[in-house]
Motif scaffolding. Sequence first.
Motif, PDB file in Angstrom:
ATOM      1  N   LEU A 733      -9.091  -6.770  -4.807  1.00 49.05           N
ATOM      2  CA  LEU A 733      -9.046  -5.531  -5.587  1.00 49.05           C
ATOM      3  C   LEU A 733      -7.646  -5.302  -6.129  1.00 49.05           C
ATOM      4  O   LEU A 733      -7.471  -4.922  -7.298  1.00 49.05           O
ATOM      5  CB  LEU A 733      -9.474  -4.343  -4.713  1.00 49.05           C
ATOM      6  CG  LEU A 733     -10.963  -4.167  -4.458  1.00 49.05           C
ATOM      7  CD1 LEU A 733     -11.209  -3.001  -3.502  1.00 49.05           C
ATOM      8  CD2 LEU A 733     -11.712  -3.924  -5.775  1.00 49.05           C
ATOM      9  N   ARG A 734      -6.624  -5.525  -5.289  1.00 47.82           N
ATOM     10  CA  ARG A 734      -5.249  -5.309  -5.722  1.00 47.82           C
ATOM     11  C   ARG A 734      -4.817  -6.359  -6.745  1.00 47.82           C
ATOM     12  O   ARG A 734      -3.916  -6.113  -7.557  1.00 47.82           O
ATOM     13  CB  ARG A 734      -4.302  -5.330  -4.525  1.00 47.82           C
ATOM     14  CG  ARG A 734      -4.611  -4.273  -3.477  1.00 47.82           C
ATOM     15  CD  ARG A 734      -4.550  -2.866  -4.055  1.00 47.82           C
ATOM     16  NE  ARG A 734      -3.248  -2.537  -4.570  1.00 47.82           N
ATOM     17  CZ  ARG A 734      -2.258  -1.993  -3.851  1.00 47.82           C
ATOM     18  NH1 ARG A 734      -2.477  -1.721  -2.585  1.00 47.82           N
ATOM     19  NH2 ARG A 734      -1.094  -1.743  -4.412  1.00 47.82           N
ATOM     20  N   LEU A 735      -5.448  -7.536  -6.701  1.00 43.08           N
ATOM     21  CA  LEU A 735      -5.131  -8.590  -7.661  1.00 43.08           C
ATOM     22  C   LEU A 735      -5.913  -8.443  -8.963  1.00 43.08           C
ATOM     23  O   LEU A 735      -5.784  -9.281  -9.878  1.00 43.08           O
ATOM     24  CB  LEU A 735      -5.420  -9.961  -7.042  1.00 43.08           C
ATOM     25  CG  LEU A 735      -4.480 -10.402  -5.902  1.00 43.08           C
ATOM     26  CD1 LEU A 735      -4.978 -11.699  -5.282  1.00 43.08           C
ATOM     27  CD2 LEU A 735      -3.067 -10.575  -6.424  1.00 43.08           C
ATOM     28  N   GLY A 736      -6.749  -7.389  -9.043  1.00 44.19           N
ATOM     29  CA  GLY A 736      -7.523  -7.161 -10.260  1.00 44.19           C
ATOM     30  C   GLY A 736      -8.732  -8.066 -10.396  1.00 44.19           C
ATOM     31  O   GLY A 736      -9.141  -8.414 -11.503  1.00 44.19           O
ATOM     32  N   GLY A 837      -2.013  12.657  -0.252  1.00 47.07           N
ATOM     33  CA  GLY A 837      -3.434  12.485  -0.145  1.00 47.07           C
ATOM     34  C   GLY A 837      -3.887  11.494  -1.151  1.00 47.07           C
ATOM     35  O   GLY A 837      -5.020  11.486  -1.566  1.00 47.07           O
ATOM     36  N   GLU A 838      -2.979  10.706  -1.637  1.00 46.23           N
ATOM     37  CA  GLU A 838      -3.309   9.687  -2.606  1.00 46.23           C
ATOM     38  C   GLU A 838      -3.533   8.365  -1.898  1.00 46.23           C
ATOM     39  O   GLU A 838      -2.714   7.934  -1.085  1.00 46.23           O
ATOM     40  CB  GLU A 838      -2.173   9.529  -3.628  1.00 46.23           C
ATOM     41  CG  GLU A 838      -1.980  10.768  -4.486  1.00 46.23           C
ATOM     42  CD  GLU A 838      -3.165  11.017  -5.371  1.00 46.23           C
ATOM     43  OE1 GLU A 838      -3.511  12.189  -5.575  1.00 46.23           O
ATOM     44  OE2 GLU A 838      -3.765  10.036  -5.845  1.00 46.23           O
ATOM     45  N   VAL A 839      -4.641   7.736  -2.203  1.00 47.30           N
ATOM     46  CA  VAL A 839      -4.955   6.449  -1.591  1.00 47.30           C
ATOM     47  C   VAL A 839      -5.220   5.443  -2.694  1.00 47.30           C
ATOM     48  O   VAL A 839      -6.023   5.691  -3.586  1.00 47.30           O
ATOM     49  CB  VAL A 839      -6.187   6.556  -0.672  1.00 47.30           C
ATOM     50  CG1 VAL A 839      -6.506   5.210  -0.059  1.00 47.30           C
ATOM     51  CG2 VAL A 839      -5.936   7.574   0.404  1.00 47.30           C
ATOM     52  N   GLU A 840      -4.521   4.353  -2.634  1.00 49.04           N
ATOM     53  CA  GLU A 840      -4.709   3.321  -3.650  1.00 49.04           C
ATOM     54  C   GLU A 840      -5.996   2.560  -3.369  1.00 49.04           C
ATOM     55  O   GLU A 840      -6.528   2.602  -2.270  1.00 49.04           O
ATOM     56  CB  GLU A 840      -3.506   2.370  -3.608  1.00 49.04           C
ATOM     57  CG  GLU A 840      -2.187   3.096  -3.889  1.00 49.04           C
ATOM     58  CD  GLU A 840      -1.007   2.191  -3.739  1.00 49.04           C
ATOM     59  OE1 GLU A 840      -1.206   0.966  -3.788  1.00 49.04           O
ATOM     60  OE2 GLU A 840       0.123   2.701  -3.594  1.00 49.04           O
TER      61      GLU A 840
END
Length: 963
Positions: A733-736, A837-840
Motif C-alpha cells: 500500500l505504501r509503495l502504491g 488522530g491521523e493514520v496513514e
Amino acid sequence: MLVERRRELGLLDTLFAEADAGRGQVALVDGVVASGKTELLRTFAEQRGDGVVTLATGGARSQRYRPFGSIRPLVSALPLASSRTEALLRHLDGRDGNDPTASHTFDVAHSLLQLVLEVSENAPLLITLDDAQHIDAQSMECVLHIANHIRSARVMLLLAEAAYGGPISSGYRIELIRQANFRRLSLALLSPDGVKELLEQHVDPSVAHQHAPACHAVSAGNPLLVRALVEDQPDEPHAMSVVGPQRSPSVGDTFRQAVMTCLERSGHGVVDIAQAIAVLGRDCTVDRVGSLLGQRSTEVERAFRTLRLAGCLGEREFKDSLFRQAVLDSIELTELARLHRSAASVIHAAEADIASVAGHLVAAGGVPDEWAVTRLIEAAEAALRADAPDRAIEYLEHALAGCGHDATGTKLRLLLLGAHWRANPSHGIRHVAKLSPHRYRGELDVEQSAILLRLLLWEGRIHEVRTVLDRLSETCRSGQDTAGGSLEYTGAWLRHTCPELAERWAELNGESDTATEPEPSPTSWWTKASVALHAVLTGTPDGSPAANAESVLQATALGDRTIEPVWHALWTLIHADRLDSALQWCDPLLAEAKARKATWWEAMFSACRAEIALRYGELPVAARYASRALSIAGTEGWGIGIGQPLSVLMNVGTATADHDAVQDHLRQDVPAAMFRTGYCLPYLRARGRYYLANEWWDAALEDFQHCGELTAQWGFEAPALAPWRTDAAEVYLRLGEPARARELAEEQLDRVGKSSPRARGVALRIIATTLDDVPRLRLLKDTVELLQASGDRLELAHALFELSRAHQALGQSAKARMVSHRGSRLVQACRMETSCGEVEPSGKVAGRGRSRSVASVPSSEAARRTTTKPTAQLTPSEQRVAALAAVGYTNREISARLHITVSTVEQHLTKIFRKLRVTRRTDLPADLPLGVEEPGKPSVQPLLSPPTMQVAVKRRSMTADTA
C-alpha cells in the motif's frame, strides 16, 4: 558499679550487723558463671568501714586437689603475730613432722578457729570465700569447722559458688544449711533494664536505651557477656553508634572468648555438650547429644540444666544465633567436620528430617560415602518439592563429589541442571555441556537422552541435537526403548519448535508428519499440549487445540516436569486468539511461580503475559512483563526462545516510536539457531514492523516474505503467529501497489475463517483501503466490529481512523469527528505515539506532537478491562446498541442492524447514557465488545459476508480495469 544487686547488698548489710552484735552469720551467694558473684563479694567487703577485719580467699580449678590450698591465704592475712601464723603454716605444710591425714586436718581446723575467734574479740571479722565449688576438701573442712563455732562470735562467713545443673560436691552445702545462722542468696541474670543500666556505664544513655534489648537477647543478661559486647563494637567500641536499632550487636573475639570462659567455668563436660548442641541445632535432643558424644543421659541432662540456668539455652537450642555461632567458632575445623558427620549419622538413625541429615553432610565437607549420596539425593528432591532449589543445588553439588561415572552420577547431573534452571536459567544452561561426557560414555537412558536433546536445542547446538537424534533412533529401532512417552513427547515437541529436526526425526523412525492425539495418560498430557500447539500453529480451523490446551491446564499441576506442557498449553490459547481464557490461566500461574520463587517459571509466564498484553493493546503492561522475563532469566537462559520476549519489546517500541529502544533490542545477540526454529517468526515480524514504521520498504518486505517462506515450509499458517501477508500488504500500500496489497489481504482472509477476528479485521481494513468510498465505509464498519470483538485496541484504533477518513470522504464531517475522537482516546489508552488522530494508509500512526515512549507514560495494568468495566452494568441488548453507536451507526442503522424499532434504540440509548453517566455519543467507550448474545436472538454478523465482500472487491477491480 553493681547493677540490680541493691537487694542483695542490703540483706548482707543486715547479716553483718547481726554478726557485729555477736551473733555470727554464714551466707552463701550462688548464681551462674559470671553473674556478678565475685563483684558482689568485693563490693560488700569494700563497703565495710574502719575497724572491720576482712579476709578473702577462694577456690581454683587448678588447686582443687592441693590440700589446704585455699586456707593458706587466710592464715597469712590474719592480723596476728607472725610467729603464731607461721606455726600454723608449718603445720599446714607438714613441716612440723605431721602428715596431712584426717586427724591432722582436724588439728589445722581447730587451730585456725582459735585464731579467728581471737581476732574477732578485738574487731568484727568478715571472711569471704569465692568459687567455693573449687575449694579443696581440707580447706572446706576448715571452713565448715569455723561455720559450726561462730554463732556467738563477731564473725561473718560469706561464700560464693557457681550454680550448676547439679552440685559438684553437695556435702559442704548440706553442712551449711544445717546451721541456724545460715542464709542463701541467689543472683539472677540482669533484666533488660539492668542491661541498659550496665550499658550506661560505658555508652551514652540514649544509645544504651536504644540497644539494650538487642544486647539482652544476645547475652541473656550475663554481665560479663554484656561488657564483652561493648568491647566488640566496631570503630567506636564505647559508643555502639554503628549498630542500628533493629540490628543485633556486632560479635567479635572478645564476646567469643567470654562465651567460652563462661562454658569452661560451668562444670566438667559443659563445653563439649554445648558444642554438640550448637552443631545439632534444631535437631538437638538429650539422647542425640549423648549418642554424638558417647555420654550418659544424666551427664547431658545436667549440662542442659546448667545452660538453661545461664539463660542461653531454650528447650533444646541456644536462644540466640550469635551465641550459637560463638560456640561453633570455638571448634577446630577438623573436629567440627567430625561432629557434623556424626550428627548426620545420629539424625539419620533417628529417622528425622532428611534435610537435617543433608545439611550436616554438606557442613562436614569431604567426600560423601554411598549412604550419604543417597540421602543427599533424597534431600535434594524434597527441597525441590518444597520450592527450595538453592538448597537442592547445595545438596547435589556435594553429592557429586562422591559419585563416579555411573547411573547415579548421571541422575545427579540432571537433577542439578533442573534445580539450577529453575533458580537461574543462565546458570542452568552452563551445565548442559557437563552432560555430554555421560552421553559419549553411553550412560544416558532414553528418557535422559530425550531431556538432553531438548536442552541442547534450547541452547542452539543443533549439530549435537542431530547426534542425539540418531542415537535415539537406533535405540527405538532396536527395541530398547523403555520410555516411549518421552520419545513421543520429544517428537511432538520438535514439530512446533524445530520442524527441520522434526522431519529428520520422522524419517529416522518411519513416522508420518501428522500427530495423533494420544490417550490421557500422565506422560501423554505432555504430548497432548505439544500436539495442540502444533495444531493451532498449522491453522487447524476448529477449536480442538484450544479445548485440548484447556484440558491440559485443568489436569496438570505446576512442577519441574510439567512446566513445559503448561507453557505450551498457554501459548496454544494465545495463538488461537483465546486471550481471555489465556489471561485467566496466566495470571494465577504467574502468581504461583512468584510465590514459589521459581525464576524460570516466572520468566516463562511473564513472556506469555507480555504477549497477551500486547495483543490487547496494553503497551506499558506488555513492555513491563517482557522486560521482566528477560531480566530475571537472562538472555543466555532464554536460548533460542529469546525471540519471543524481544519481539514484544520491539513491537512496543515501534508502536510508541521509541526507535532507540528498538535499535537496542536489535543489537541484542540472538542464537543463530533461533532462525531455524519457530521462535524466529515473531522476531522477524517485529523487526519487519519496525522497518515498515521507518519506511524502509525493502527491508520490511524481505522480513515479511521470509516469514512467509518459513511458515509455508513448516506449515505454520496460524494467522495469530505471524500474519505476514497483511504485513506485506501494508508495504505494498505504501509503495502504491494496492492490487498486490488487496491480493495478499484476500489470501489472508481465505485462510483465517472465523477463528481469528483480529486477523480478519486487519485483512478487511486493508481491503477497504482499496475500495470506493461507499463500500469502503461499509467494510470498515465491519472491520471495527470484528476488532472490537477481538479486544485488540491497537488495531481498533487504526480501523477507527480509517473509518473517520471514510466518513470525511463522504462529507459526513460530524461522524468523522466522532469516530476520530474515539480513535484518539484509544491511542491514549494504548500509549501509542501520536497526538492528533491521523493514520496513514499503512497503519502507521503519525502525529504532530512529540513522540512518547512507554517508559515515559505510567503503565495501566489490565487497561482493557479497566476501560470496559463501566459497561458491566449494561444489559446485553444495551451493550450491542452502545457498541454500534460508538462507531458511528445512526439510530435507523442500528434499528435495521439489530432488528428492533428506532424507538427501542432511542430508549436503549437513554438508559445507556444514564448508566454510563455520559451525555453524548462521543463519550461512549470506543472498544465495546459486540460478541454478546441474548437467548432467542441471533448474534450480530458483519454487514458484508465474505461472498458479498468478494463481489464488492471484484466490482472495484472491474472499475479500475475499465478506467
